[in-house]
Design an enzyme around this catalytic site. Sequence first.
Site, PDB file in Angstrom:
ATOM      1  N   PHE A 113       0.341  -1.334  -0.071  1.00  0.00           N
ATOM      2  CA  PHE A 113      -0.191  -0.031   0.025  1.00  0.00           C
ATOM      3  C   PHE A 113       0.903   1.361   0.542  1.00  0.00           C
ATOM      4  O   PHE A 113       1.367   1.338   0.937  1.00  0.00           O
ATOM      5  CB  PHE A 113      -0.832   0.291   1.504  1.00  0.00           C
ATOM      6  CG  PHE A 113      -1.709   1.273   0.747  1.00  0.00           C
ATOM      7  CD1 PHE A 113      -2.961   0.787   0.444  1.00  0.00           C
ATOM      8  CD2 PHE A 113      -1.482   2.315   2.045  1.00  0.00           C
ATOM      9  CE1 PHE A 113      -3.673   2.344   0.237  1.00  0.00           C
ATOM     10  CE2 PHE A 113      -2.363   3.615   1.956  1.00  0.00           C
ATOM     11  CZ  PHE A 113      -3.286   3.271   0.689  1.00  0.00           C
ATOM     12  N   ASP A 147       9.685   3.493   1.144  1.00  0.00           N
ATOM     13  CA  ASP A 147       8.425   3.850   2.136  1.00  0.00           C
ATOM     14  C   ASP A 147       7.785   3.484   3.719  1.00  0.00           C
ATOM     15  O   ASP A 147       7.202   2.019   4.092  1.00  0.00           O
ATOM     16  CB  ASP A 147       7.090   2.988   1.707  1.00  0.00           C
ATOM     17  CG  ASP A 147       5.639   3.657   1.761  1.00  0.00           C
ATOM     18  OD1 ASP A 147       6.006   5.005   2.688  1.00  0.00           O
ATOM     19  OD2 ASP A 147       5.023   3.731   1.135  1.00  0.00           O
ATOM     20  N   LYS A 201       2.838  11.924   6.614  1.00  0.00           N
ATOM     21  CA  LYS A 201       1.779  11.335   7.458  1.00  0.00           C
ATOM     22  C   LYS A 201       2.314  11.888   9.475  1.00  0.00           C
ATOM     23  O   LYS A 201       1.767  13.484   9.784  1.00  0.00           O
ATOM     24  CB  LYS A 201       1.499  10.246   8.475  1.00  0.00           C
ATOM     25  CG  LYS A 201       1.165   9.296   7.152  1.00  0.00           C
ATOM     26  CD  LYS A 201       0.051   7.693   7.637  1.00  0.00           C
ATOM     27  CE  LYS A 201      -0.413   6.962   6.220  1.00  0.00           C
ATOM     28  NZ  LYS A 201      -2.164   7.162   6.138  1.00  0.00           N
TER      29      LYS A 201
END
Length: 410
Positions: A149, A234, A263
Amino acid sequence: MTVAPGRSPRSSAELIRAEEPVLAHNYHPLPVVVARAEGAWVEDVEGRRYLDLLAGYSALNFGHRHPALTEAAHRQLDRLTLTSRAFHHDRLAAFAESLAALTGLDMVLPMNTGAEAVESGIKVARKWAYDVKGVAPDRATVVVAADNFHGRTTTVVGFSTDETARAGFGPFTPGFRVVPYNDLAALDAAVDETTAAVLIEPIQGEAGVVIPDDGYLRGVRELTRRAGCLFVADEIQSGLGRTGRTLAVEHEGVVPDLVLLGKALGGGIVPVSAVVGRREVLRVLRPGEHGSTFGGNPLAAAVGSAVVELLGTGEFQRRAEEAGVILREGLSALVGKGVRGFRARGLWAGVDIEPALGTGRDISESLLREGVLVKDTHGSTIRLAPPLTVTDEDLHLALATLEKVLTAAS
């Protein structure tokens, strides 16, 4: 009608119904309408309190409205919020210097969202492949892992193996090869002279907090170095303290060529992301080849700098590691009592519920009714990612509530 200060005049049910005709269905939220929050706790429009064990998918690593972060934002709001990168501003250099130092890398490319960081990392890797590695024009490939993801843009969903994310959004961008996660032999077979980069999550979050075998990340680093391609990690969900280290790759002593952050970098206040990497890689970009109106804006830089300062003490990394012991011990005690198994590192866990007791969504809704917020992922798996500021008492409460819900479902 008299309404308390900050309190909505409409109920949760009314507000949820009001969204239906005007909001596109990109999410399926739990039926709670949050109005206020502080630390690890949120409050809905009726004044009911909930313990937040999702923390904005790790965007709220420091809890809701951490005072150091809100103070930094307030100070900057009174000075300067946006210039665009058409001009320099007085917060950007300090932000980039501190973030590079925190990660042990050289240069920073500031963006806004995690998906933008991923897209930017792909662009940089391809440019590096053409300018430095000598790959023929338009032939560069990127190897990725199944069940990944990395966001929701059309490029990214094109190499997703989640059909819900892919179906109906093609045609997709070529140039990606998908291999099984945690399989070095498959990765080795997929890498060739056209490979610009291997792009992976050190821990797969959306897949259910899937932690690879010890040695996998070291193997990826050695393989990419030997093959002459880049290792792009990531760390948008796994980074910035979540796993008990600043970056999850630190558990294996690995330094990638590029690290993607987002984030928690915005402190739960503004969207902030970045590609951080080696100077010789990021310097392939020339003015005009990439950009962002809001990337690295003064408000983002001020908040991002405050986030880096918090992490610079090591306090939050230690807290995630110490509280993670409580989380793992509590989940271990529930195995065989409604929990089939779990994976955890730091304050991050994927918990597989016995399917006979309900889906992940069912368990999430039951926990909501008991005052605990979590989010399901695939099948009967739920994710736990409390703020790193969560107290031991709150963690014990959450685990006891999960046990209560599982017992009731049995």
